[in-house]
Design a protein around this motif. Sequence first.
Motif, PDB file in Angstrom:
ATOM      1  N   HIS A 178      -3.750   3.732  -2.826  1.00  0.00           N
ATOM      2  CA  HIS A 178      -3.760   2.633  -3.789  1.00  0.00           C
ATOM      3  C   HIS A 178      -2.983   1.441  -3.239  1.00  0.00           C
ATOM      4  CE1 HIS A 178      -5.571   5.160  -6.885  1.00  0.00           C
ATOM      5  NE2 HIS A 178      -4.714   6.102  -6.549  1.00  0.00           N
ATOM      6  N   TYR A 228      -1.015  -2.350  -4.432  1.00  0.00           N
ATOM      7  CA  TYR A 228      -0.332  -3.010  -5.536  1.00  0.00           C
ATOM      8  C   TYR A 228       0.027  -4.434  -5.121  1.00  0.00           C
ATOM      9  CZ  TYR A 228       0.290   1.965  -6.536  1.00  0.00           C
ATOM     10  OH  TYR A 228       0.073   3.305  -6.727  1.00  0.00           O
ATOM     11  N   SER A 256      -6.772   9.234  -1.134  1.00  0.00           N
ATOM     12  CA  SER A 256      -6.544   8.057  -1.969  1.00  0.00           C
ATOM     13  C   SER A 256      -5.410   7.244  -1.362  1.00  0.00           C
ATOM     14  CB  SER A 256      -6.202   8.455  -3.403  1.00  0.00           C
ATOM     15  OG  SER A 256      -5.004   9.189  -3.449  1.00  0.00           O
ATOM     16  N   SER A 309       0.845  -1.194   0.000  1.00  0.00           N
ATOM     17  CA  SER A 309       0.000   0.000   0.000  1.00  0.00           C
ATOM     18  C   SER A 309       0.878   1.241   0.000  1.00  0.00           C
ATOM     19  CB  SER A 309      -0.933   0.020   1.218  1.00  0.00           C
ATOM     20  OG  SER A 309      -1.789  -1.105   1.208  1.00  0.00           O
TER      21      SER A 309
END
Length: 239
Positions: A208, A210, A206, A185
């Motif tokens: 994101h 991965y 936000s 993260s």
Amino acid sequence: MFSRSVLAKAFAPPLEQVARPSLTATSTTFRACLHQSTTTTSATNPPTEPLSATVRAQSSIPAVQPTFQTSTTPVTRADVPADKQPIAPAFTTPLKVSQSLLSTLPQLTSQKPHYITAHLHDRPYLLTEGDDLRLPFLMPNVAPGDVLRFNRASLLGSRDFTLKGSPYLDERLFECRVRVLGVDSEPLRVKEKTKRRRRHVQQITSKHRYTLLRVMEVKAKSVEELQREGAIVEEEAKA
């Protein structure tokens, strides 16, 4: 004893008081009968005039458009472009290799380590054995410990030899396996958004995630392995 007005009111009520209820009852009955007759006529009796082919302006029902079936290429998801769709393996025919490839393949197989340019969602990744790869997206339906195989590659080589595909190599010529390590993260990002002539500032957050992978194996198959799998040697045309 009794006055004339009291007697008149007791025995002779005014005409407007008598006529008003009768008018009200008549109008109510007339409306009820008119409503019932109109509803019954529109529901049971079909219209005598022929139907018009033109759509009236007050009609709220949209016109039914004809549907045509077109042949499209099957895709995995509607939001994935056609150039990013996975290539279906074509194993209906055995692998065909040339004589020049068989003569050079042992040198490529013996010279290690190997590198590979694997493609995932139309993005190339240059990988060697032992590399850690962080994908720029979160791969769905995978768990830590899963072993995946990349079957789309455009280059496979070593220090002195390179095998190039057009555009991709046959997946039966190599093996590239990766292991899912987990999910990474990024730090929480806060972006402030505002509009002109407004005193309100909106904060958008936000964070994101991965998918982390580790390359476990990258190798080119040997001539013996290809022959065991049923590879056919093509004869080169003489000039």
